[in-house]
Write a protein that holds these residues in place. Structure first.
Motif, PDB file in Angstrom:
ATOM      1  N   GLY A 248       0.857  -1.177   0.000  1.00  0.00           N
ATOM      2  CA  GLY A 248       0.000   0.000   0.000  1.00  0.00           C
ATOM      3  C   GLY A 248       0.890   1.222   0.000  1.00  0.00           C
ATOM      4  O   GLY A 248       2.005   1.177   0.539  1.00  0.00           O
ATOM      5  N   SER A 249       0.417   2.323  -0.584  1.00  0.00           N
ATOM      6  CA  SER A 249       1.285   3.507  -0.691  1.00  0.00           C
ATOM      7  C   SER A 249       0.679   4.786  -0.115  1.00  0.00           C
ATOM      8  O   SER A 249       1.405   5.667   0.317  1.00  0.00           O
ATOM      9  N   ASP A 250      -0.650   4.918  -0.159  1.00  0.00           N
ATOM     10  CA  ASP A 250      -1.362   6.167   0.170  1.00  0.00           C
ATOM     11  C   ASP A 250      -1.251   7.203  -0.944  1.00  0.00           C
ATOM     12  O   ASP A 250      -1.553   8.388  -0.729  1.00  0.00           O
ATOM     13  N   PHE A 251      -0.811   6.796  -2.132  1.00  0.00           N
ATOM     14  CA  PHE A 251      -0.786   7.693  -3.286  1.00  0.00           C
ATOM     15  C   PHE A 251      -2.184   8.285  -3.499  1.00  0.00           C
ATOM     16  O   PHE A 251      -3.179   7.567  -3.397  1.00  0.00           O
ATOM     17  N   PRO A 252      -2.314   9.563  -3.754  1.00  0.00           N
ATOM     18  CA  PRO A 252      -1.271  10.572  -3.987  1.00  0.00           C
ATOM     19  C   PRO A 252      -0.863  11.340  -2.737  1.00  0.00           C
ATOM     20  O   PRO A 252      -0.048  12.257  -2.834  1.00  0.00           O
ATOM     21  N   ASN A 253      -1.433  10.963  -1.584  1.00  0.00           N
ATOM     22  CA  ASN A 253      -1.305  11.795  -0.374  1.00  0.00           C
ATOM     23  C   ASN A 253      -0.054  11.452   0.420  1.00  0.00           C
ATOM     24  O   ASN A 253      -0.118  11.231   1.638  1.00  0.00           O
ATOM     25  N   ILE A 254       1.085  11.395  -0.254  1.00  0.00           N
ATOM     26  CA  ILE A 254       2.327  11.048   0.414  1.00  0.00           C
ATOM     27  C   ILE A 254       3.325  12.202   0.292  1.00  0.00           C
ATOM     28  O   ILE A 254       3.330  12.923  -0.697  1.00  0.00           O
ATOM     29  N   PRO A 255       4.160  12.386   1.317  1.00  0.00           N
ATOM     30  CA  PRO A 255       5.100  13.514   1.322  1.00  0.00           C
ATOM     31  C   PRO A 255       6.490  13.137   0.812  1.00  0.00           C
ATOM     32  O   PRO A 255       7.499  13.697   1.266  1.00  0.00           O
ATOM     33  N   TYR A 256       6.552  12.181  -0.126  1.00  0.00           N
ATOM     34  CA  TYR A 256       7.829  11.723  -0.679  1.00  0.00           C
ATOM     35  C   TYR A 256       7.530  11.012  -1.999  1.00  0.00           C
ATOM     36  O   TYR A 256       6.372  10.696  -2.297  1.00  0.00           O
ATOM     37  N   PRO A 257       8.533  10.699  -2.813  1.00  0.00           N
ATOM     38  CA  PRO A 257       8.285  10.019  -4.085  1.00  0.00           C
ATOM     39  C   PRO A 257       7.720   8.608  -3.876  1.00  0.00           C
ATOM     40  O   PRO A 257       8.040   7.928  -2.894  1.00  0.00           O
ATOM     41  N   TYR A 258       6.914   8.158  -4.834  1.00  0.00           N
ATOM     42  CA  TYR A 258       6.280   6.844  -4.753  1.00  0.00           C
ATOM     43  C   TYR A 258       7.315   5.738  -4.522  1.00  0.00           C
ATOM     44  O   TYR A 258       7.094   4.814  -3.726  1.00  0.00           O
ATOM     45  N   GLY A 259       8.437   5.832  -5.197  1.00  0.00           N
ATOM     46  CA  GLY A 259       9.438   4.784  -5.096  1.00  0.00           C
ATOM     47  C   GLY A 259      10.072   4.642  -3.734  1.00  0.00           C
ATOM     48  O   GLY A 259      10.710   3.618  -3.440  1.00  0.00           O
ATOM     49  N   HIS A 260       9.904   5.639  -2.863  1.00  0.00           N
ATOM     50  CA  HIS A 260      10.495   5.533  -1.525  1.00  0.00           C
ATOM     51  C   HIS A 260       9.841   4.422  -0.723  1.00  0.00           C
ATOM     52  O   HIS A 260      10.510   3.749   0.079  1.00  0.00           O
ATOM     53  N   GLN A 261       8.537   4.184  -0.909  1.00  0.00           N
ATOM     54  CA  GLN A 261       7.891   3.080  -0.206  1.00  0.00           C
ATOM     55  C   GLN A 261       8.538   1.751  -0.579  1.00  0.00           C
ATOM     56  O   GLN A 261       8.762   0.878   0.265  1.00  0.00           O
ATOM     57  N   LEU A 262       8.863   1.592  -1.866  1.00  0.00           N
ATOM     58  CA  LEU A 262       9.485   0.357  -2.331  1.00  0.00           C
ATOM     59  C   LEU A 262      10.893   0.212  -1.770  1.00  0.00           C
ATOM     60  O   LEU A 262      11.293  -0.873  -1.328  1.00  0.00           O
ATOM     61  N   ALA A 263      11.636   1.297  -1.788  1.00  0.00           N
ATOM     62  CA  ALA A 263      12.984   1.261  -1.227  1.00  0.00           C
ATOM     63  C   ALA A 263      12.951   0.924   0.259  1.00  0.00           C
ATOM     64  O   ALA A 263      13.807   0.179   0.764  1.00  0.00           O
ATOM     65  N   ALA A 264      11.966   1.453   0.969  1.00  0.00           N
ATOM     66  CA  ALA A 264      11.847   1.179   2.401  1.00  0.00           C
ATOM     67  C   ALA A 264      11.553  -0.293   2.650  1.00  0.00           C
ATOM     68  O   ALA A 264      12.044  -0.884   3.626  1.00  0.00           O
ATOM     69  N   LEU A 265      10.745  -0.916   1.790  1.00  0.00           N
ATOM     70  CA  LEU A 265      10.479  -2.345   1.927  1.00  0.00           C
ATOM     71  C   LEU A 265      11.731  -3.162   1.626  1.00  0.00           C
ATOM     72  O   LEU A 265      12.034  -4.136   2.325  1.00  0.00           O
ATOM     73  N   ALA A 266      12.465  -2.762   0.594  1.00  0.00           N
ATOM     74  CA  ALA A 266      13.664  -3.512   0.218  1.00  0.00           C
ATOM     75  C   ALA A 266      14.708  -3.479   1.322  1.00  0.00           C
ATOM     76  O   ALA A 266      15.408  -4.479   1.561  1.00  0.00           O
ATOM     77  N   ARG A 267      14.837  -2.348   2.015  1.00  0.00           N
ATOM     78  CA  ARG A 267      15.892  -2.253   3.018  1.00  0.00           C
ATOM     79  C   ARG A 267      15.572  -3.045   4.292  1.00  0.00           C
ATOM     80  O   ARG A 267      16.428  -3.186   5.160  1.00  0.00           O
ATOM     81  N   LEU A 268      14.364  -3.598   4.395  1.00  0.00           N
ATOM     82  CA  LEU A 268      14.081  -4.513   5.502  1.00  0.00           C
ATOM     83  C   LEU A 268      14.889  -5.795   5.365  1.00  0.00           C
ATOM     84  O   LEU A 268      15.058  -6.536   6.334  1.00  0.00           O
ATOM     85  N   ASP A 269      15.333  -6.084   4.147  1.00  0.00           N
ATOM     86  CA  ASP A 269      16.207  -7.230   3.867  1.00  0.00           C
ATOM     87  C   ASP A 269      15.535  -8.557   4.240  1.00  0.00           C
ATOM     88  O   ASP A 269      16.160  -9.433   4.840  1.00  0.00           O
ATOM     89  N   LEU A 270      14.265  -8.695   3.839  1.00  0.00           N
ATOM     90  CA  LEU A 270      13.526  -9.928   4.096  1.00  0.00           C
ATOM     91  C   LEU A 270      13.516 -10.871   2.897  1.00  0.00           C
ATOM     92  O   LEU A 270      12.865 -11.914   2.934  1.00  0.00           O
ATOM     93  N   GLY A 271      14.219 -10.507   1.839  1.00  0.00           N
ATOM     94  CA  GLY A 271      14.394 -11.404   0.714  1.00  0.00           C
ATOM     95  C   GLY A 271      13.492 -11.103  -0.457  1.00  0.00           C
ATOM     96  O   GLY A 271      12.421 -10.511  -0.317  1.00  0.00           O
ATOM     97  N   ASP A 272      13.923 -11.544  -1.639  1.00  0.00           N
ATOM     98  CA  ASP A 272      13.169 -11.275  -2.858  1.00  0.00           C
ATOM     99  C   ASP A 272      11.833 -11.998  -2.885  1.00  0.00           C
ATOM    100  O   ASP A 272      10.854 -11.468  -3.420  1.00  0.00           O
ATOM    101  N   ASP A 273      11.758 -13.195  -2.347  1.00  0.00           N
ATOM    102  CA  ASP A 273      10.483 -13.915  -2.336  1.00  0.00           C
ATOM    103  C   ASP A 273       9.445 -13.137  -1.532  1.00  0.00           C
ATOM    104  O   ASP A 273       8.282 -13.041  -1.930  1.00  0.00           O
ATOM    105  N   TRP A 274       9.851 -12.588  -0.403  1.00  0.00           N
ATOM    106  CA  TRP A 274       8.943 -11.787   0.428  1.00  0.00           C
ATOM    107  C   TRP A 274       8.496 -10.552  -0.341  1.00  0.00           C
ATOM    108  O   TRP A 274       7.309 -10.220  -0.361  1.00  0.00           O
TER     109      TRP A 274
END
Length: 300
Positions: A248-274
């Motif tokens: 989920g993103s909350d687009f368009p009501n977010i105070p940062y670029p859309y891709g930041h949500q994805l980057a934040a998920l990736a940095r959890l380091d839970l793996g590509d399958d997750w």
């Protein structure tokens, strides 16, 4: 920190993204929502600039440009008498926007069971309620039939039930505990991972198979300043619940670029399958979306 959404999906071998928490609503209602965020500083102590304050068609094009192949029109009433006409607007929006999952809503009032059935008959695939904005208890007796109808139909309901960004009279885990005890087969998608009561809502997902969690704003730099996720105890639980965590993103009501949500998920380091499950496959299964072969790729 941000990332290109199309490149992100392609690197995971996904045909695109499925975002279960995006907002489309009548412009006069959206203007009021944007006005709320423009003045939200006194509630959160931080500014909340809307990153994608664009016309409706432009917002649809932006999501498609991000490689989002399915999204929602999260809308909700703040008082009785609004839900039916919001549902009528949402049905029209879904009809002219085929990649939108037909979204509907409700409020505790005498006519709710009837217009919820109308929305289901019209093809609604997901419902949204906001307990803080609507200021109601999900266990209100006028909604008993509604929840039963949604449970029987197996339709997911995205519920903003956590106490962020500002608590309400009926936010927090306890009202949802009582609701799920009454309707244990209900498919609930807890918005924002239940922020800031993350641990409690993880517990509800562990107890009830129908409870899902959407990632909206969670783990981002913005949210971590306001309501940090308890990584030490929560990441293993997130991994174990990997098939019931949804992008989920909350687009368009977010105070940062859309891709930041994805980057934040990736940095959890839970793996590509997750990540593949969260960003596409879990929602595709929940909503019965086709799962095209990865060779079809995604397109801007």
């Amino acid at each position: 920190m941000s990332t290109d959404p199309v490149a992100f999906a392609r690197a995971l071998g996904l045909p695109g993204l499925v975002d279960v928490h995006t907002h489309f609503m009548p412009q006069n209602v959206l203007d009021k929502v944007w006005a709320y965020f423009d003045s939200v500083g006194p509630l959160t102590g931080v500014a909340w600039p809307i990153a994608y304050r664009e016309e409706e068609d432009r917002r649809v094009d932006l999501l498609r440009g991000f490689g989002v192949r399915a999204f929602t029109a999260m809308l909700y009433p703040h008082k009785p008498g609004m839900a039916r006409w919001l549902n009528e607007w949402a049905a029209g929006f879904a009809a002219r926007t085929p990649d939108c999952l037909h979204t509907a809503t409700f409020h505790p009032e005498a006519g709710a069971p009837a217009y919820v059935r109308e929305a289901i008959d019209a093809g609604a695939r997901v419902f949204k309620v906001h307990l803080q904005v609507g200021d109601f208890d999900p266990n209100d007796e006028s909604l008993r039939e509604v929840w039963g109808e949604l449970s029987d139909a197996g339709l997911p309901v995205v519920v903003h039930c956590g106490s962020g960004p500002a608590p309400g009279r009926y936010t927090g885990p306890e009202p949802m505990r009582r609701l799920l005890a009454r309707h244990p087969r209900l498919k609930v998608i807890v918005a924002h991972m239940g922020m800031p009561e993350y641990a409690d809502f993880l517990g509800l997902a562990e107890r009830y198979d129908g409870v899902h969690l959407d990632t909206t704003m969670a783990f981002t730099d913005f949210a971590e300043r306001l309501a940090p996720f308890p990584a030490a105890t929560g990441l293993k639980r997130l991994l174990d619940l990997g098939d019931r965590v949804l992008l989920g993103s909350d687009f368009p009501n977010i105070p940062y670029p859309y891709g930041h949500q994805l980057a934040a998920l990736a940095r959890l380091d839970l793996g590509d399958d997750w990540l593949r499950g969260v960003c596409h496959d879990n929602a595709a299964r929940l909503f019965g979306l086709p799962l095209p072969s990865v060779s079809q790729g995604i397109h801007r």
